[in-house]
Structures are given as structure tokens and as C-alpha cells.
Design a protein around this motif. Structure first.
Motif, PDB file in Angstrom:
ATOM      1  N   ILE A  11       9.173 -29.818   5.052  1.00 21.04           N
ATOM      2  CA  ILE A  11       8.543 -29.938   6.368  1.00 21.04           C
ATOM      3  C   ILE A  11       7.139 -30.469   6.140  1.00 21.04           C
ATOM      4  O   ILE A  11       6.284 -29.782   5.587  1.00 21.04           O
ATOM      5  CB  ILE A  11       8.528 -28.569   7.093  1.00 21.04           C
ATOM      6  CG1 ILE A  11       9.978 -28.149   7.407  1.00 21.04           C
ATOM      7  CG2 ILE A  11       7.731 -28.647   8.399  1.00 21.04           C
ATOM      8  CD1 ILE A  11      10.538 -27.105   6.538  1.00 21.04           C
ATOM      9  N   GLY A  41       1.549 -39.375   5.626  1.00 24.61           N
ATOM     10  CA  GLY A  41       0.163 -39.333   5.143  1.00 24.61           C
ATOM     11  C   GLY A  41      -0.619 -38.101   5.534  1.00 24.61           C
ATOM     12  O   GLY A  41      -1.561 -37.725   4.846  1.00 24.61           O
ATOM     13  N   GLY A  58      -8.690 -38.361   4.147  1.00 26.53           N
ATOM     14  CA  GLY A  58      -9.102 -38.239   2.743  1.00 26.53           C
ATOM     15  C   GLY A  58      -9.180 -39.584   2.034  1.00 26.53           C
ATOM     16  O   GLY A  58      -8.339 -40.449   2.249  1.00 26.53           O
ATOM     17  N   PRO A 238       8.952 -33.128  14.591  1.00 25.41           N
ATOM     18  CA  PRO A 238       8.339 -31.814  14.368  1.00 25.41           C
ATOM     19  C   PRO A 238       9.389 -30.724  14.235  1.00 25.41           C
ATOM     20  O   PRO A 238      10.290 -30.633  15.076  1.00 25.41           O
ATOM     21  CB  PRO A 238       7.468 -31.592  15.614  1.00 25.41           C
ATOM     22  CG  PRO A 238       7.943 -32.562  16.639  1.00 25.41           C
ATOM     23  CD  PRO A 238       8.560 -33.713  15.891  1.00 25.41           C
ATOM     24  N   TRP A 411      -1.209 -31.894  14.881  1.00 28.01           N
ATOM     25  CA  TRP A 411      -0.510 -31.523  13.638  1.00 28.01           C
ATOM     26  C   TRP A 411      -1.469 -31.337  12.479  1.00 28.01           C
ATOM     27  O   TRP A 411      -1.080 -31.411  11.322  1.00 28.01           O
ATOM     28  CB  TRP A 411       0.611 -32.514  13.351  1.00 28.01           C
ATOM     29  CG  TRP A 411       1.600 -32.497  14.471  1.00 28.01           C
ATOM     30  CD1 TRP A 411       1.784 -33.474  15.418  1.00 28.01           C
ATOM     31  CD2 TRP A 411       2.493 -31.427  14.833  1.00 28.01           C
ATOM     32  NE1 TRP A 411       2.733 -33.075  16.324  1.00 28.01           N
ATOM     33  CE2 TRP A 411       3.187 -31.829  15.990  1.00 28.01           C
ATOM     34  CE3 TRP A 411       2.767 -30.167  14.291  1.00 28.01           C
ATOM     35  CZ2 TRP A 411       4.146 -31.023  16.623  1.00 28.01           C
ATOM     36  CZ3 TRP A 411       3.722 -29.366  14.912  1.00 28.01           C
ATOM     37  CH2 TRP A 411       4.397 -29.786  16.057  1.00 28.01           C
ATOM     38  N   SER A 443       0.690 -27.044  -0.181  1.00 26.55           N
ATOM     39  CA  SER A 443      -0.303 -27.924   0.467  1.00 26.55           C
ATOM     40  C   SER A 443      -1.604 -27.807  -0.309  1.00 26.55           C
ATOM     41  O   SER A 443      -1.786 -26.870  -1.093  1.00 26.55           O
ATOM     42  CB  SER A 443      -0.536 -27.539   1.933  1.00 26.55           C
ATOM     43  OG  SER A 443      -1.335 -26.382   2.014  1.00 26.55           O
TER      44      SER A 443
HETATM   45  C1  LIG Z   1     -11.646 -36.272   7.474  1.00 23.85           C
HETATM   46  C2  LIG Z   1     -11.056 -35.863   6.154  1.00 23.85           C
HETATM   47  C3  LIG Z   1     -11.656 -36.284   4.974  1.00 23.85           C
HETATM   48  C4  LIG Z   1     -11.136 -35.915   3.740  1.00 23.85           C
HETATM   49  N1  LIG Z   1     -11.717 -36.399   2.602  1.00 23.85           N
HETATM   50  C5  LIG Z   1     -11.093 -36.209   1.418  1.00 23.85           C
HETATM   51  C6  LIG Z   1     -11.506 -36.924   0.277  1.00 23.85           C
HETATM   52  O1  LIG Z   1     -12.432 -37.753   0.335  1.00 23.85           O
HETATM   53  N2  LIG Z   1     -10.832 -36.715  -0.898  1.00 23.85           N
HETATM   54  C7  LIG Z   1      -9.776 -35.858  -0.960  1.00 23.85           C
HETATM   55  O2  LIG Z   1      -9.185 -35.718  -2.033  1.00 23.85           O
HETATM   56  N3  LIG Z   1      -9.359 -35.165   0.124  1.00 23.85           N
HETATM   57  C8  LIG Z   1      -9.970 -35.348   1.312  1.00 23.85           C
HETATM   58  N4  LIG Z   1      -9.494 -34.738   2.432  1.00 23.85           N
HETATM   59  C9  LIG Z   1      -8.431 -33.726   2.302  1.00 23.85           C
HETATM   60  C10 LIG Z   1      -7.049 -34.322   2.078  1.00 23.85           C
HETATM   61  O3  LIG Z   1      -6.801 -35.364   2.992  1.00 23.85           O
HETATM   62  C11 LIG Z   1      -6.028 -33.211   2.226  1.00 23.85           C
HETATM   63  O4  LIG Z   1      -6.334 -32.189   1.296  1.00 23.85           O
HETATM   64  C12 LIG Z   1      -4.591 -33.679   1.954  1.00 23.85           C
HETATM   65  O5  LIG Z   1      -4.211 -34.721   2.814  1.00 23.85           O
HETATM   66  C13 LIG Z   1      -3.641 -32.512   2.174  1.00 23.85           C
HETATM   67  O6  LIG Z   1      -2.332 -32.937   1.922  1.00 23.85           O
HETATM   68  P1  LIG Z   1      -1.114 -31.996   2.333  1.00 23.85           P
HETATM   69  O7  LIG Z   1       0.124 -32.747   2.078  1.00 23.85           O
HETATM   70  O8  LIG Z   1      -1.318 -30.672   1.727  1.00 23.85           O
HETATM   71  O9  LIG Z   1      -1.283 -31.770   3.929  1.00 23.85           O
HETATM   72  P2  LIG Z   1      -1.357 -32.844   5.095  1.00 23.85           P
HETATM   73  O10 LIG Z   1      -1.966 -34.096   4.608  1.00 23.85           O
HETATM   74  O11 LIG Z   1      -2.024 -32.166   6.240  1.00 23.85           O
HETATM   75  O12 LIG Z   1       0.170 -33.124   5.455  1.00 23.85           O
HETATM   76  C14 LIG Z   1       0.916 -32.184   6.208  1.00 23.85           C
HETATM   77  C15 LIG Z   1       1.913 -32.933   7.075  1.00 23.85           C
HETATM   78  O13 LIG Z   1       2.724 -31.989   7.779  1.00 23.85           O
HETATM   79  C16 LIG Z   1       2.989 -32.482   9.071  1.00 23.85           C
HETATM   80  N5  LIG Z   1       3.401 -31.352   9.920  1.00 23.85           N
HETATM   81  C17 LIG Z   1       2.644 -30.326  10.365  1.00 23.85           C
HETATM   82  N6  LIG Z   1       3.410 -29.460  11.063  1.00 23.85           N
HETATM   83  C18 LIG Z   1       4.679 -29.953  11.060  1.00 23.85           C
HETATM   84  C19 LIG Z   1       5.922 -29.515  11.615  1.00 23.85           C
HETATM   85  N7  LIG Z   1       6.036 -28.372  12.316  1.00 23.85           N
HETATM   86  N8  LIG Z   1       7.027 -30.280  11.412  1.00 23.85           N
HETATM   87  C20 LIG Z   1       6.963 -31.438  10.682  1.00 23.85           C
HETATM   88  N9  LIG Z   1       5.791 -31.895  10.157  1.00 23.85           N
HETATM   89  C21 LIG Z   1       4.672 -31.148  10.327  1.00 23.85           C
HETATM   90  C22 LIG Z   1       1.686 -33.130   9.469  1.00 23.85           C
HETATM   91  O14 LIG Z   1       1.858 -34.064  10.524  1.00 23.85           O
HETATM   92  C23 LIG Z   1       1.267 -33.798   8.151  1.00 23.85           C
HETATM   93  O15 LIG Z   1       1.754 -35.112   8.069  1.00 23.85           O
HETATM   94  C24 LIG Z   1      -9.999 -35.078   3.684  1.00 23.85           C
HETATM   95  C25 LIG Z   1      -9.381 -34.656   4.858  1.00 23.85           C
HETATM   96  C26 LIG Z   1      -9.895 -35.041   6.093  1.00 23.85           C
HETATM   97  C27 LIG Z   1      -9.201 -34.582   7.338  1.00 23.85           C
END
Ligand SMILES: Cc1cc2nc3c(=O)[nH]c(=O)nc-3n(C[C@H](O)[C@H](O)[C@H](O)COP(=O)(O)OP(=O)(O)OC[C@H]3O[C@@H](n4cnc5c(N)ncnc54)[C@H](O)[C@@H]3O)c2cc1C
Length: 490
Positions: A11, A41, A58, A238, A411, A443
Motif C-alpha cells: 500500500i 513518488g 524530497g 486508495p 495522502w 516508510s
Molecule cells: C517538501 C519536502 C522536502 C523533502 N526534502 C527531502 C530531501 O531533500 N531529501 C530527502 O532525502 N528527503 C526529503 N524529503 C522526505 C522524503 O521525500 C520522504 O522521506 C520520502 O519520500 C518518504 O518515502 P516513503 O515511501 O516512506 O513515503 P511517501 O513518499 O510518503 O509514499 C507513501 C505513498 O503512499 C500513498 N498512500 C498513502 N495512503 C494510501 C492509501 N490508503 N492507499 C494507497 N496509497 C496510499 C501516498 O500517496 C504516497 O504515494 C522531503 C519531503 C518533503 C515533503
């Protein structure tokens, strides 16, 4: 509506979920990734705004982030250095603007000595406690029941030093006020980057960017999976309900409460676009969104409690594009810091080989609340004035202006990542990665090294995939489950 039978349902198609999917496919397990948004992404998002390519989420990569750099290489992505020639700017609490070079802000001798002392203290705590299990350290409770704000003031009577050091973790990383999270959470943040000194050094922590944008990491993995018969990535999907067997026996072969039941296919994820029945589920979404999914039966008490103590911070990432990087002609590198200005940090964020100049600024937590209380025109005026305070009046007239507003994204609901409230880390941290039956959690918010960063998301994606592969009963591990398990159940 698709109906799929897969070994693992994931998910979330952010960096963590898609890394897990890639690793699971390498191990021969079939996967389906269900993504709420119309894109992959997650918190990485490279987009074209008014003709300018912007990193809305990020973007930066630092030298310690080896899981991410390895993945970039595997995916054929290259990086470039952040521009850093010239002087930086510091704006003091009384509004005095000073140009400087080197790592230490141009502050009084006393404030500099206090900042050096605080950095050394945090470095030593980060080295002693580490990022893996901060909750297990003898000092964990002591450090977790005091706010970072008050802990700093217990070490130093220099308000400017406390505010500057606080800025690196509060406004700069957790994007929450320093009074709202603990000193232990601050130590975890520092340890996750190797040391507090690494976080303080923008030339280290904000070292490189990906040519063409960070979102390509997930786009390239999704493209690999798109031609793989044992994998699906379903967008606009979702997940609303996750059914799992309360009597799960831990092997992935038994359980009676799931829809398919037999053969260990006991988890069913129901989304708007697909129903996936699987042997394991990975919740690859930030912890603040777990409760958006109805778990049937409900999760255990411990998870219900723990998940209420993890929340996202709030930061406005402001992008201002100019015809030229005018600050460079003035001998400035584009970097500016101030614990008291509306924009707390600004950097040259010009794209690779782009003749135009881009600045990126950050407005965090309570200042972001204030900025969002203004109407859009007034907010832009105040923010560009703040940029001009660092880099001169030319900053007042960007040709492209954009505010990343992750707090409004259904999200995600904030930025950059989640952290525990005061006292939560030592109380719950040990349980945050414990699977619940066949449900795993992955995550960047739960990472040790690379916590809050794309690197941490990649590390946890790999780790979670490895745990599921290791949990395979021998018979399952030997079969070739790709196309066979990929059959439609209806
Ligand atoms: C403005 C900003 C700047 C950042 N700058 C940096 C940086 O410079 N360098 C760096 O390393 N990191 C940076 N980060 C942090 C980095 O982007 C995150 O740590 C990383 O993207 C997390 O990845 P993830 O897969 O854990 O979660 P996410 O990227 O949040 O992915 C989770 C996914 O789950 C989906 N989702 C949520 N709920 C559901 C559901 N019920 N059903 C289906 N799908 C769902 C979402 O749509 C999303 O696509 C930044 C973040 C932001 C917001």
C-alpha cells in the motif's frame, strides 16, 4: 475493478513501497502496489510549474545515504552538486545581516562557543545512543520526557545559540516547534544522519541532487515493474480496507479470516480500483495515514495507541525562479540562515545546466501557520521580502513562484516526515516495526539511518522485503510464484 492474487500487496508507491516491490520481485515473489494518487513518488515529486522544473518534495542526497546512492546507480540516475561558491548570509535576532564563509555563523564569541559546545554535546549523544534503538538506551526516558527547547536551555544560557542549534532540528528537519518534541527525538534525527555535525553542515546534508529529479527513482522502478508479469502498480487506488487474519500463525501459510483463506492468501486489500488478495501486506505509507485504512479486524491496542503519537510536521518549501542566478554575481552562494526571519533557510536550487537561477526557501511550523493565515498575494509578498532580506531586492521579482503545500495533500498531510510527540519515542519506538500478523510497516518515518529521508525509505523498503522473504515457509520459497501467483482470482 481488478481482482488480483499476489504474494505481497503493498500500500503506497512512494520510494519505500516501490523499493520493497523491486526487492520482492528479485526474490521471485509476486507483488501488487496500490497507490492512492494518480502518480508514483509520494513525497518525492518533480513537476513542471509555469515552465520551470521544480522539486516539490524530497530532493537532496548526502554522502552517508548509501542505500539511495546505490539505487540511483542501479537505476542509471546521475547526480550533480549543489552550487556553493561564495559567501553565505546570516541574519541575527536584531535583524543585522552579515556575509560569512565557513561553517560557524558570524555570531559573538560567546554565542559561537556555546554553539560549538551544544554541537559537541549532540554529537556525543548521537554517537552514544545511535539511530537503531534509541528507546533501548539507559538515557532514553530522561531525554524523551524533556522538550528539545528546554533541554537546550538546560545546557546553555545563550538564547541565540539555543535558537540556532534548535533551528537545525526543529525548523530544519522535524518541522515542528522545538517545544513539541523531545531531546531524544532530536538525538535520533542527528544519529540518523551520522552525527549532529553532519546535519549542521549544509555542504554535507544538502550535497547533491538527481539530474532530472528525485521522482525518477520511483518512476524508473514503476517502469521496470510495468513490464513484469509478476507485478502491478495500480494508480488512483486508495486502499480503504485491509482484511487480515486475527488467528495468523506467523508463517504466511495459515489463517482463516482472509477472503481467499487457503494457501496462506489471507490478506485482502480493497481499494477504489483493485482488490488484492495476498499472503503479506506492506503498509508503505507514513504512520499518520494508517488510520485512513479500516483494518478488519481492528489493529491491536498497542498500534492504536502508538499511531496516535506520530505526526507530520509542517513546512512551506518555496521555489523562486529568476532569469539569472543574480546572487552569484554578487559573490553570494545563495545560502542564508536566520532563526528569526520568516524564511529560516534559503539555498541556490538551480537545476543542472539551467541558465535561470532558482532559490528554495523554507518556512516552518509556527511561521508556516502565520504564512498560511495570510492571503496568497500577501504571503508571496512577505516571503519574497524575506528572500530579499538575505540576497537583495532582485529576489522580490521571481519569474516563477511556487509554494509546495504538503499540508493540503490528502495522502501526506504535512512535511517532511513524522516524529513522535513528547515522550512517544521511548514509549513506543521498539514496537513501530513489529509486524501485526501478515502486515508489515515500511516508510522513511520508521527508519534508523536515513530517518525522514529518501535514503531511509529505501533502507526500510529493502529491510521489509528481506523480512518477508525470510519469513517464507520452505515450500513457498522454492516455488516460482511470479506468473503462477499472478493469476486473476476472478
Ligand atoms: C517538501 C519536502 C522536502 C523533502 N526534502 C527531502 C530531501 O531533500 N531529501 C530527502 O532525502 N528527503 C526529503 N524529503 C522526505 C522524503 O521525500 C520522504 O522521506 C520520502 O519520500 C518518504 O518515502 P516513503 O515511501 O516512506 O513515503 P511517501 O513518499 O510518503 O509514499 C507513501 C505513498 O503512499 C500513498 N498512500 C498513502 N495512503 C494510501 C492509501 N490508503 N492507499 C494507497 N496509497 C496510499 C501516498 O500517496 C504516497 O504515494 C522531503 C519531503 C518533503 C515533503
Amino acid at each position: 475493478m481488478q481482482n488480483l492474487l499476489r504474494d505481497v500487496v503493498i500500500i503506497g508507491a512512494g520510494p519505500s513501497g516501490l523499493t520493497a516491490a523491486r526487492e520482492l520481485r528479485k526474490a521471485g515473489l509476486s507483488v501488487a502496489v496500490l497507490e492512492a494518487r494518480d502518480r508514483v513518488g509520494g513525497r518525492t515529486w518533480t513537476n513542471e510549474i509555469d515552465g520551470a522544473t521544480l522539486e516539490i518534495g524530497g530532493q537532496w542526497v548526502s554522502p552517508d545515504q548509501t542505500a539511495l546512492t546505490e539505487l540511483l546507480t542501479e537505476l542509471g540516475l546521475e547526480t550533480f552538486d549543489r552550487y556553493r561558491e561564495g559567501e553565505s548570509v546570516y541574519i541575527a535576532p536584531d535583524g543585522t545581516r552579515t556575509r560569512y564563509t565557513g561553517e560557524m555563523f558570524p555570531v559573538s564569541g560567546h554565542t559561537a562557543a556555546e554553539m560549538t559546545k551544544l554541537i559537541a554535546l549532540l554529537d556525543s549523544l548521537a554517537a552514544e545512543i545511535g539511530a537503531e534503538e534509541p528507546w533501548a538506551h539507559a538515557k532514553s526516558r530522561e531525554l524523551d520526557i524533556v522538550s528539545f527547547h528546554h533541554w537546550l536551555r538546560g545546557q546553555s544560557d545563550d538564547e541565540e545559540a539555543c535558537n540556532n542549534i534548535g533551528l537545525f532540528i526543529a525548523g530544519g528537519m522535524l518541522t515542528k516547534p522545538a517545544h513539541s518534541f523531545s531531546a531524544l527525538q532530536a538525538v535520533l534525527m542527528a544519529a540518523s544522519a551520522g552525527s549532529f555535525s553532519n546535519l549542521v553542515d549544509e555542504d554535507y546534508i544538502l550535497d547533491k541532487r538527481v539530474i532530472g529529479g528525485m521522482q525518477q527513482v520511483t518512476e524508473r522502478i514503476a517502469a521496470e515493474l510495468a513490464v513484469d508479469p509478476g507485478a502491478d502498480v495500480v494508480l488512483n487506488s486508495p486502499v480503504r480496507t485491509l482484511r487480515w487474519p486475527a488467528d495468523y500463525d506467523g508463517t504466511g501459510t495459515a489463517g482463516t479470516a482472509g477472503t481467499a483463506g487457503a494457501g496462506g492468501y489471507t490478506v485482502t486489500a480493497i481499494s477504489d480500483a483493485a482488490t488484492v488478495t495476498a499472503r503479506y501486506a506492506i503498509m508503505a505509507v507514513p504512520p499518520n495515514l494508517y488510520s485512513r485504512v479500516s483494518f478488519e479486524p481492528p489493529l491491536p491496542r498497542r498500534q492504536h495507541q502508538m499511531h496516535q503519537h506520530q505526526s507530520l510536521g509542517l513546512v512551506i518549501k518555496v521555489h523562486a525562479v529568476y532569469e539569472t542566478p543574480f546572487w552569484r554575481e554578487d559573490g553570494l552562494c545563495g545560502t542564508g540562515f536566520s532563526a528569526t526571519s520568516l524564511v529560516q533557510e534559503v539555498y541556490d536550487n538551480t537545476n543542472h545546466e539551467d541558465p535561470r537561477g532558482t532559490l528554495v526557501g523554507f518556512i516552518s511550523d509556527e511561521k508556516a501557520d502565520y504564512a498560511f493565515s495570510l492571503d496568497a498575494d500577501e504571503r508571496k509578498r512577505k516571503i519574497t521580502e524575506s528572500l530579499a532580506g538575505f540576497l537583495g531586492d532582485k529576489a522580490l521579482e521571481p519569474v516563477v513562484y511556487y509554494e509546495s503545500d504538503w499540508g493540503s495533500e490528502e495522502w501526506t498531510r504535512g512535511a517532511y516526515a513524522t516524529s513522535y510527540d513528547l515522550g512517544g519515542l521511548h514509549r513506543y519506538g521498539a514496537d513501530q516495526l513489529k509486524p501485526v500478523g501478515p502486515i508489515y510497516w515500511s516508510s522513511s518515518d520508521l527508519a534508523a539511518e536515513g530517518y525522514q529521508h529518501v535514503d531511509g525509505a529505501v533502507r526500510l523498503g529493502r529491510y521489509t522485503a528481506a523480512r518477508i522473504v525470510a519469513a517464507q515457509p520452505a515450500a513457498q520459497a522454492q516455488k516460482s510464484p511470479g506468473p503462477a501467483a499472478a493469476e486473476l482470482v476472478s
